[in-house]
Design an enzyme around this catalytic site. Structure first.
Site, PDB file in Angstrom:
ATOM      1  N   TRP A   1       0.800  -1.374   0.003  1.00 47.94           N
ATOM      2  CA  TRP A   1      -0.170   0.037   0.034  1.00 47.94           C
ATOM      3  C   TRP A   1       0.810   1.242   0.086  1.00 47.94           C
ATOM      4  O   TRP A   1       0.696   2.195  -0.635  1.00 47.94           O
ATOM      5  CB  TRP A   1      -0.979   0.011   1.044  1.00 47.94           C
ATOM      6  CG  TRP A   1      -1.916  -1.021   1.116  1.00 47.94           C
ATOM      7  CD1 TRP A   1      -2.051  -2.265   2.096  1.00 47.94           C
ATOM      8  CD2 TRP A   1      -3.061  -1.342   0.091  1.00 47.94           C
ATOM      9  NE1 TRP A   1      -3.153  -3.057   1.356  1.00 47.94           N
ATOM     10  CE2 TRP A   1      -3.661  -2.353   0.337  1.00 47.94           C
ATOM     11  CE3 TRP A   1      -3.431  -0.547  -0.996  1.00 47.94           C
ATOM     12  CZ2 TRP A   1      -4.796  -3.058  -0.264  1.00 47.94           C
ATOM     13  CZ3 TRP A   1      -4.468  -1.177  -1.847  1.00 47.94           C
ATOM     14  CH2 TRP A   1      -5.090  -2.283  -1.511  1.00 47.94           C
TER      15      TRP A   1
ATOM     16  N   ASP B   1      -1.739   6.454   6.496  1.00 51.00           N
ATOM     17  CA  ASP B   1      -2.791   5.637   5.963  1.00 51.00           C
ATOM     18  C   ASP B   1      -3.185   4.574   7.155  1.00 51.00           C
ATOM     19  O   ASP B   1      -2.198   4.022   7.254  1.00 51.00           O
ATOM     20  CB  ASP B   1      -2.287   5.038   4.717  1.00 51.00           C
ATOM     21  CG  ASP B   1      -3.383   4.008   4.209  1.00 51.00           C
ATOM     22  OD1 ASP B   1      -4.422   3.883   4.753  1.00 51.00           O
ATOM     23  OD2 ASP B   1      -3.061   3.259   3.210  1.00 51.00           O
TER      24      ASP B   1
ATOM     25  N   LYS C   1     -12.195  -2.016   6.878  1.00 51.45           N
ATOM     26  CA  LYS C   1     -11.408  -2.846   7.664  1.00 51.45           C
ATOM     27  C   LYS C   1     -12.168  -2.850   9.194  1.00 51.45           C
ATOM     28  O   LYS C   1     -12.705  -3.940  10.058  1.00 51.45           O
ATOM     29  CB  LYS C   1     -10.015  -2.896   7.760  1.00 51.45           C
ATOM     30  CG  LYS C   1      -9.473  -3.361   6.620  1.00 51.45           C
ATOM     31  CD  LYS C   1      -8.918  -2.522   5.833  1.00 51.45           C
ATOM     32  CE  LYS C   1      -8.409  -3.228   4.224  1.00 51.45           C
ATOM     33  NZ  LYS C   1      -7.749  -2.320   3.297  1.00 51.45           N
TER      34      LYS C   1
HETATM   35  C1  LIG Z   1      -7.130  -1.768   2.237  1.00 47.39           C
HETATM   36  C2  LIG Z   1      -6.177  -1.166   2.277  1.00 47.39           C
HETATM   37  C3  LIG Z   1      -6.054   0.005   1.324  1.00 47.39           C
HETATM   38  C4  LIG Z   1      -7.041   0.144  -0.105  1.00 47.39           C
HETATM   39  O1  LIG Z   1      -8.182   0.538   0.424  1.00 47.39           O
HETATM   40  P1  LIG Z   1      -9.446   0.803  -0.778  1.00 47.39           P
HETATM   41  O2  LIG Z   1     -10.511   1.519   0.132  1.00 47.39           O
HETATM   42  O3  LIG Z   1      -9.778  -0.401  -1.272  1.00 47.39           O
HETATM   43  O4  LIG Z   1      -8.868   1.885  -1.640  1.00 47.39           O
HETATM   44  C5  LIG Z   1      -5.052   1.061   1.490  1.00 47.39           C
HETATM   45  N1  LIG Z   1      -4.187   0.985   2.363  1.00 47.39           N
HETATM   46  C6  LIG Z   1      -4.245  -0.064   3.291  1.00 47.39           C
HETATM   47  C7  LIG Z   1      -3.289   0.104   4.391  1.00 47.39           C
HETATM   48  C8  LIG Z   1      -5.494  -0.937   3.211  1.00 47.39           C
HETATM   49  O5  LIG Z   1      -5.199  -1.634   4.320  1.00 47.39           O
END
Ligand SMILES: *Cc1c(COP(=O)(O)O)cnc(C)c1O
Length: 362
Positions: A105, A173, A197
Site C-alpha cells: 500500500w 494511511d 476493515k
Molecule cells: C485496504 C487498504 C487500502 C485500500 O483501500 P481501498 O479502500 O480499497 O482503496 C489502502 N491502504 C491500506 C493500509 C489498506 O489496508
C-alpha cells in the site's frame, strides 16, 4: 443469530462487523425511526440523515479527542483515492515529499505522488520482504509532507510508536488499524482510512485533516478532488454514501459501549497473543512473517512448515469453518485478520485448530 451461527471470519477487508451493529441495522432497516422508510431511501439533506451524519462525526471526534483545529471528512473512492488526492492537493511540481515504504500500500501511494511532484523514499524494508518497520528514516525540512502506512495489511507489520516530523506534516494511511487503539491525532497532519476493515462497510473513507493544511492546498484542481470542497460543505457537497455513514456511526457507538479505544486495544492484544503464542510455541512448525517487534495486532501473517502442509492446513481450516486465512496473493502463506469486530472466541478457536493441526501432522 448468536455467535455460534457466525462464521469464523478472518477476512482482510471487507471484514467482520460487530454482530450487535448488524442486528441493530437489521431492526432499523425497513423503517428508520418511524419514518416509514430505510435510511437508504431518505434525502441526504433531511434532518434525520443530518443527525446521523453529524452524530458520526461528533462520535469520532470524541473517541479520538480530535482537536478543534482538525476537520473530519467522509469521502468516497477508498484509501486508494487518497493516494492521489494527497499529492494533488499538497505536492507541487518540483517539490519533494518523503514516503516510508513498508509494503504494497505504501508503494501504491508513492506511485501516485509521482504524477504531481517528487516523492522520495525515506526508508524501505522491501529488501527484507517488508518483515519489519524501519527504525530509521530520512526526510527534509523542505518536504511537503512525510507519508507512512500505520499497519501493513498484507505483510502483517505495524508501527508501535510514530515518528516526530516537526514542522513537516505527517500523513498516515490508517486503513487497517484505525480505531484499534488510542492515537494522538495532534501528531498528524492527515489521517485517512477506507472504512471496510475497522470502521464499517466499504464505500466511505474517513479523512481527519488539520485545518491549516486546507488553506495551503492547491486551488487549481477539480472540485471533487479538493479537500476544501468537502470541508466547506460538511462532506455534503454531493450525495454521500448514506448507508455507510450510518453504519460507521453505529460501529462508533459500539466502540463506546465496549469501553472506548483503550478497552478495544486491550482486547486486540489478547486476541493477537492467542495466535502469536501458537506460532512461537510451535518449534518452527509455524513461522511468523513479521519480526516480533514489528508484529501487527490486526493482520497475523505466517507460514506452515512446508508448502504441501500449508495447502492442507488451509483446506482443513476452510472445512472447519475458518474463512479468509489465505495470505494475500502477493505474499502467499496464511493471514488471520483479527480486526476489532473479530471476537476473542474466534481467535481462541483458530489457536486451538492450529495446535491440533500441528499435533496431527508432525
Ligand atoms: C485496504 C487498504 C487500502 C485500500 O483501500 P481501498 O479502500 O480499497 O482503496 C489502502 N491502504 C491500506 C493500509 C489498506 O489496508
Amino acid at each position: 443469530m448468536t455467535l455460534k451461527n457466525r462464521a469464523y471470519n478472518f477476512n482482510a477487508g471487507p471484514s467482520a462487523l460487530p454482530l450487535e451493529v448488524l442486528e441493530k441495522a437489521q431492526q432499523e432497516l425497513v423503517d428508520f425511526q418511524n419514518s416509514g422508510m430505510s435510511i437508504m431511501e431518505m434525502s441526504h439533506r433531511s434532518a434525520t440523515f443530518e443527525e446521523v451524519h453529524n452524530g458520526a462525526i461528533a462520535r469520532l471526534r470524541k473517541i479520538y479527542s480530535i482537536p478543534e483545529n482538525y476537520e473530519v471528512l467522509f469521502l468516497q473512492g477508498g484509501a486508494s483515492l487518497q493516494f492521489t488526492m494527497i499529492p494533488m492537493n499538497f505536492l507541487q511540481e518540483g517539490q519533494t515529499a518523503s514516503y516510508i515504504q513498508t509494503g504494497a500500500w505504501s508503494e501504491k501511494a508513492f506511485k501516485e505522488a509521482k504524477f504531481f511532484g517528487t516523492p522520495v523514499e525515506a526508508a524501505s524494508t522491501k529488501e527484507n520482504n517488508y518483515k519489519n518497520i524501519p527504525t530509521e528514516f530520512s526526510f527534509s525540512a523542505d518536504d511537503a509532507y512525510v507519508h507512512l502506512t500505520s499497519n501493513n495489511t498484507i505483510f502483517g507489520t505495524q508501527w508501535k510508536t510514530f515518528p516526530e516530523t516537526g514542522e513537516v506534516p505527517l500523513i498516515a494511511d490508517m486503513s487497517s488499524d484505525i480505531l484499534s487503539k488510542p492515537v494522538d491525532v495532534s501528531n498528524f497532519g492527515i489521517i485517512y482510512a477506507g472504512a471496510q476493515k475497522n470502521l464499517g462497510p466499504s464505500g466511505v473513507t474517513v479523512v481527519i485533516i488539520r485545518k491549516d493544511l486546507l488553506e495551503k492546498a492547491n486551488k487549481n484542481i477539480p472540485t471533487m478532488l479538493k479537500y476544501t470542497t468537502h470541508a466547506d460543505n460538511n462532506s455534503l457537497y454531493n450525495t454521500p454514501p448514506t448507508f455507510g455513514i450510518y453504519m460507521l456511526g453505529e460501529v462508533l457507538k459500539w466502540v463506546e459501549n465496549e469501553g472506548g479505544l483503550a478497552a478495544i486495544e486491550a482486547r486486540n492484544e489478547v486476541k493477537a497473543k492467542l495466535i502469536y503464542d501458537v506460532i512461537d510455541n510451535s518449534n518452527g512448525f509455524y513461522t511468523g512473517h513479521a519480526t516480533p517487534e514489528s508484529r501487527s495486532l490486526m493482520n497475523i501473517t505466517f507460514r506452515v512448515a512446508d508448502e504441501e502442509l500449508e495447502k492442507q492446513f488451509l483446506a482443513e481450516a476452510t472445512a472447519a469453518g475458518f474463512i479468509g486465512l489465505s495470505g494475500h496473493r502477493s505474499v502467499g502463506g496464511c493471514r488471520a485478520s483479527t480486526y476489532n469486530a473479530v471476537p476473542v472466541e474466534t481467535c481462541q478457536a483458530l489457536a486451538e485448530f492450529m495446535i491440533e493441526f500441528q499435533s496431527s501432522n508432525q
